[in-house]
Design a protein around this motif. Structure first.
Motif, short mmCIF file in Angstrom:
data_model
loop_
_atom_site.label_atom_id
_atom_site.label_comp_id
_atom_site.label_asym_id
_atom_site.label_seq_id
_atom_site.Cartn_x
_atom_site.Cartn_y
_atom_site.Cartn_z
N TYR A 470 8.41 -19.67 4.55
CA TYR A 470 8.24 -17.99 3.23
C TYR A 470 9.33 -17.78 3.30
N GLU A 471 9.86 -16.17 2.20
CA GLU A 471 10.45 -15.57 2.85
C GLU A 471 10.43 -14.82 2.65
N THR A 472 10.93 -13.45 3.29
CA THR A 472 10.30 -12.23 3.65
C THR A 472 11.78 -11.10 3.79
N ILE A 473 11.94 -9.89 3.37
CA ILE A 473 13.09 -8.92 3.93
C ILE A 473 12.89 -8.71 5.62
N LYS A 474 14.11 -8.53 5.70
CA LYS A 474 13.73 -8.55 7.09
C LYS A 474 13.70 -6.86 7.39
N LEU A 475 12.98 -7.32 9.74
CA LEU A 475 13.08 -5.92 9.95
C LEU A 475 11.46 -5.33 9.77
N LYS A 535 9.09 11.74 13.24
CA LYS A 535 8.12 11.00 14.61
C LYS A 535 7.31 9.82 13.81
N GLY A 536 7.71 8.28 13.85
CA GLY A 536 6.92 7.01 13.37
C GLY A 536 7.44 7.02 11.83
N TYR A 537 8.71 7.03 11.69
CA TYR A 537 9.72 6.52 10.57
C TYR A 537 9.36 5.69 9.71
N GLY A 538 9.54 4.53 11.02
CA GLY A 538 9.79 3.32 10.51
C GLY A 538 8.85 2.43 9.78
N ILE A 539 7.68 2.99 10.06
CA ILE A 539 6.23 2.89 9.35
C ILE A 539 6.54 3.49 8.26
N CYS A 540 6.65 4.15 6.83
CA CYS A 540 7.04 4.37 5.97
C CYS A 540 7.72 3.42 5.78
N ASN A 541 8.88 4.00 6.47
CA ASN A 541 10.68 2.94 5.44
C ASN A 541 10.28 1.81 5.54
N VAL A 542 9.10 0.89 6.16
CA VAL A 542 8.64 -0.73 5.94
C VAL A 542 8.22 -0.85 5.19
N HIS A 543 6.62 0.20 5.22
CA HIS A 543 5.60 0.21 3.92
C HIS A 543 7.06 0.08 2.25
N GLU A 544 8.09 1.45 2.06
CA GLU A 544 8.49 1.18 1.36
C GLU A 544 9.52 0.12 0.78
N ARG A 545 9.64 -0.63 2.02
CA ARG A 545 11.12 -1.41 1.60
C ARG A 545 10.15 -2.46 1.07
N ILE A 546 9.01 -2.87 1.00
CA ILE A 546 7.99 -3.85 0.54
C ILE A 546 8.42 -3.44 -0.64
N GLN A 547 7.56 -2.37 -0.94
CA GLN A 547 7.15 -2.17 -2.17
C GLN A 547 8.08 -2.47 -3.89
N SER A 549 10.59 -4.23 -2.73
CA SER A 549 11.32 -5.80 -3.07
C SER A 549 10.17 -6.42 -3.91
N PHE A 550 9.16 -5.90 -4.12
CA PHE A 550 7.53 -7.00 -3.67
C PHE A 550 6.70 -6.29 -4.72
N GLY A 551 6.14 -4.75 -4.71
CA GLY A 551 5.47 -4.55 -5.96
C GLY A 551 4.46 -3.60 -4.83
N GLU A 552 3.88 -2.35 -6.08
CA GLU A 552 3.19 -1.71 -5.05
C GLU A 552 1.79 -2.47 -4.57
N GLU A 553 1.88 -3.27 -5.13
CA GLU A 553 -0.05 -4.39 -4.49
C GLU A 553 0.65 -4.94 -3.15
N TYR A 554 1.31 -4.63 -2.74
CA TYR A 554 2.00 -5.27 -1.61
C TYR A 554 2.60 -3.91 -0.42
N GLY A 555 2.40 -4.19 0.60
CA GLY A 555 2.68 -2.58 1.62
C GLY A 555 2.08 -3.00 3.00
N VAL A 556 2.00 -1.84 3.68
CA VAL A 556 1.18 -1.63 4.87
C VAL A 556 0.77 -0.76 4.46
N THR A 557 -1.03 -1.48 5.76
CA THR A 557 -1.93 -0.58 6.13
C THR A 557 -2.51 -0.17 7.27
#
Length: 588
Positions: A470-475, A535-547, A549-557
């Motif tokens: 399956y596919e995903t956005i990188k990093l 501090k921890g900007y990468g977490i928010c970065n990944v969360h924003e990139r997922i939403q 690319s794929f929509g607000e129902e996906y992301g990080v918790t």
């Protein structure tokens, strides 16, 4: 400009006032005729069911007639009232009793099993001992002679009602009647020579088949799809005749069926009832021709009247159809279609307005779509650009320290791993990669960190091989591992577990560590865009990139507890990469 107003074209609707009287007249005439024919059909069905009941009563009375032959036979009563032994008893049985019993059985065309139970124990018993075999089915009709002491303890015999001259008899299922589907007429033999002292001298049991008794109850006499049931006084079904039953299938009646006519008849001799369930189709069969004739006449009138209006309605419907088709296309998001009318009327004005509206809407949608697309692409590129410099700075610092201390082998290994990591990261400029490549990238990053931390860092992969294609956005995984290695140490060692699995239409990753953890409020703040602390900007970065690319129902918790550790959950949709062939998992 002069034209015929649209409202005048609707005068055709007044044709309803011509058609309405025709419909009312036809409906009234049809209702009267239909009610009359339904009443006649119901009367005929009731007569048919009554005839079936009479046939059953005739067979019951025929069996009662045979019992009357023995009950009122004075010679038989005279033979049974006295008791002698020896040769006299044998002669009485062979010359008087058996001929009378045989004559009674032979006087009917029914299959009858006559059992005579005698009080005189000196008279011999005459019977067939066939075991469990149904002799009535084998012989057709016959009789047995027993002593009454064989039935003296039976409930049906002990509870038999007191004798009334010529009237006391009872139909009931006793002994093996239910097993062989029979019913028996029970009656005493009494001393009729003295009506004032009706002393019992014997007992009669005449058994007949229910199937023969109800032979005339054929559902075909009512009609296809009908059924006839016979129910006793306790509500138990004793006989059933229906199309399904005739084919050998089980019959289950829908008690709530409202489309059936139900007719009842009572069988007074048995205290049973006959019920016929008649489908509505049988009732309507007789009235269909009347209804069809009425409809045909009304239809001809309506056709003649409607023919005049057909030309006008067609003219208007064509123009309405074009307008509706354009509006439907607009509703579906297609604004390319245009419409043109000849003439100068309301339709022409509406068509021009719709054409202009479609052209303007299409232009505005194109501008908005292009603007949003550029904005989204810029946001993704900006977020992607934030990851690499930060990681590169930390890795180069580690390589510098290794060079300073002369650890050349480790320095070389880290440089090679760094090259592999960036080769996978760059990926020819592609932002969408396979999950397999994303995990390879994580593994390359961990190889770099392994040089730095050695045995103090332990990492386990638990990845379902089915998700690798399956596919995903990188990093989307590496920033969380990097964050754990920077901030989650508890002592001089750390354990990290990486899980990947598919649940329905979602891919779920979990990154679990046993580090120092954090407060719940701080964990939730890491996902907010307007945080002040870097501090921890990468977490928010990944969360924003997922939403993005794929929509607000996906992301990080994030779930974390102080002193216990942190669990990062990443959810993305299942999207298959056609160019990725099945591959062997290296992340078990």
């Amino acid at each position: 400009m002069k034209f015929i107003p649209f409202g005048w074209k609707l005068f055709i609707s007044y044709l309803v006032f011509i058609i309405l009287p025709v419909v009312i007249l036809g409906y009234t005439a049809n209702s009267i005729l239909v009610d009359s024919m339904r009443t006649q059909t119901i009367t005929n069905l009731q007569g048919t069911l009554a005839q079936m009941r009479d046939n059953v009563s005739y067979k019951l009375r025929d069996t009662e007639r045979i019992s009357d032959m023995l009950y009122y036979d004075e010679a038989l009563a005279l033979s049974l009232r006295s008791s002698e032994e020896g040769w006299i008893s044998y002669e009485k049985t062979s010359t008087t009793l058996l001929p009378k019993f045989r004559q009674a059985v032979e006087s009917t065309n029914q299959k009858l099993w006559l059992s005579i139970y005698l009080r005189d124990l000196n008279l011999p018993e005459v019977y067939y001992d066939a075991g469990p075999v149904d002799l009535l089915k084998v012989k057709g009709k016959y009789f047995d002679v027993y002593h009454v002491n064989r039935i003296q303890f039976e409930d049906w015999y002990r509870n038999f009602p007191p004798e009334k001259y010529g009237k006391t008899m009872k139909w009931s299922q006793v002994d093996d009647d239910k097993q062989f589907e029979r019913i028996s007429l029970l009656r005493r033999l009494v001393n009729t020579l003295d009506p004032l002292d009706l002393k019992e001298i014997g007992f009669i049991r005449g058994s007949i088949y229910l199937s023969e008794l109800f032979e005339s109850m054929d559902y075909n006499k009512i009609g296809p799809g009908s059924r006839i049931e016979v129910v006793d006084h306790n509500g138990q079904k004793m006989y059933n005749s229906s199309e399904l039953n005739a084919e050998g299938h089980s019959v289950k009646r829908n008690e709530s069926a409202s489309s059936e006519l139900i007719i009842h008849e009572e069988i007074p001799e048995l205290d049973w009832s006959i019920t016929a369930y008649v489908p509505q189709g049988i009732l309507e069969k007789g009235v269909q021709k009347v209804t069809q004739l009425t409809l045909s006449i009304c239809f001809l009138f309506i056709v003649l009247i409607s023919a005049v209006a057909a030309y006008f309605s067609r003219y208007i419907s064509k123009r309405f159809g074009k307008l509706i088709s354009v509006l439907v296309m607009f509703q579906q998001g297609d604004y390319h279609k245009r419409i043109h009318y000849k003439g100068t009327d309301e339709f022409t004005l509406i068509a021009d307005a719709l054409n202009k509206m479609g052209e303007q809407t299409e232009h505005l949608i194109g501008e908005v779509y292009e603007t949003n697309l550029k904005k989204k692409q810029a946001e993704l590129e900006s977020l992607q650009a934030q990851i690499n410099p930060h990681f590169l700075y930390n890795t180069l610092s580690s390589i510098s320290r290794l060079a300073k201390f002369g650890r050349v082998e480790q320095q070389h290994e880290m440089v090679m791993n760094l090259a592999k990591f960036y080769r996978l990261t760059l990926n020819d400029g592609q932002t969408i990669i396979s999950i397999y490549k994303e995990l390879e990238q994580v593994k390359a990053y961990l190889d770099i960190q392994k040089v730095k931390y050695g045995d103090r860092m332990e990492v386990d992969f638990d990845i379902d091989p089915e998700i690798l294609g399956y596919e995903t956005i990188k990093l989307i995984l590496q920033p969380f591992i990097e964050n754990a290695l920077e901030h989650a140490w508890c002592g001089d060692r750390i354990y990290i577990r990486i899980i990947g699995e598919q649940r329905e239409d979602k891919i779920i990753f979990q990154i679990i560590d046993d580090g120092i953890g954090m407060k719940s409020q701080h964990a939730q703040s890491l996902l907010k865009k307007d945080r002040i602390k870097p501090k921890g900007y990468g977490i928010c970065n990944v969360h924003e990139r997922i939403q993005l690319s794929f929509g607000e129902e996906y992301g990080v918790t994030i779930y974390s507890q102080l002193g216990i550790g942190t669990n990062i959950t990443i959810i993305i949709p299942v999207q298959k990469m056609d160019e990725i062939s099945p591959m062997k998992s290296d992340f078990g």
